[in-house]
Design an enzyme around this catalytic site. Structure first.
Site, short mmCIF file in Angstrom:
data_model
loop_
_atom_site.label_atom_id
_atom_site.label_comp_id
_atom_site.label_asym_id
_atom_site.label_seq_id
_atom_site.Cartn_x
_atom_site.Cartn_y
_atom_site.Cartn_z
N ASP A 12 0.85 -1.19 0.00
CA ASP A 12 0.00 0.00 0.00
C ASP A 12 0.89 1.25 0.00
OD1 ASP A 12 -2.49 1.52 0.47
OD2 ASP A 12 -1.62 1.85 2.46
N ASP A 14 -0.07 5.16 1.00
CA ASP A 14 -0.20 6.14 2.08
C ASP A 14 -0.18 5.46 3.44
OD1 ASP A 14 -0.72 8.68 0.49
OD2 ASP A 14 -2.24 7.32 -0.32
#
Length: 180
Positions: A12, A14
């Site tokens: 992922d 952020d």
């Protein structure tokens, strides 16, 4: 502990490789201090590295998909899989859907049972579980907050559905665990 050769790791953006628990757009996004080292460790081990991320700001015109793709590729990712839709669009690719993982598996001839997901949100863990991947939750970004919710039984059913295989302090800790 994993006992197989990892084909690929999906990471992922952020809160996992940098930024915070909020979206920080390309150009001002900063990697965590150990993110580059983590990516290099995976590459040195011969593991493919893919970014998979929800970026609803794209559909709002706040950034382009190419801005995100170019930035993530410059960090060392092999390929990038992005959902550009907002939650209320109810698209099929937004995490916790495993659609981005399934697309990557099809594109790259992957067996998702031999892949891992590293993320800071429970949506990452649910997508990983539904795809059959190893699940690693990092405590950076939203990780600590999401973990606390689930450990305090606020969302017990979701915990049962997608309890992480490992909880890591950060991306580097997650990578070290996967490569053991």
């Amino acid at each position: 502990m994993t006992t197989y050769k990892i084909q690929a790791v999906f990471i992922d953006r952020d809160g996992t490789i940098g930024g915070s628990d909020q979206v920080v757009y390309p150009g001002v996004f900063k990697l965590f201090s150990s993110a580059k080292q983590s990516i290099d460790k995976l590459k040195d081990a011969g593991v493919s590295i893919y970014s998979f991320t929800n970026q609803p700001g794209i559909s709002r015109g706040e950034a382009s998909i190419n801005d995100f793709r170019d930035e993530l590729l410059s960090f060392g990712f092999d390929k990038v899989y992005i959902c550009p839709h907002q939650h209320e669009d109810r698209c099929s690719c937004r995490k916790p859907s495993p659609a981005l993982l399934a697309q990557a598996a099809q594109d790259n001839d992957l067996d998702l049972k031999n892949c891992a997901v590293i993320g800071d949100r429970w949506t990452d863990m649910i997508a990983a579980k539904r795809a059959g991947c190893t699940k690693v939750l990092v405590k950076t970004g939203s990780g600590e907050k999401d973990l606390a919710k689930y450990l305090n039984n606020q969302f017990f059913d979701e915990w049962l559905e997608a309890a992480p295989d490992h909880i890591a302090e950060d991306l580097l800790d997650a990578v070290k665990w996967l490569l053991k």
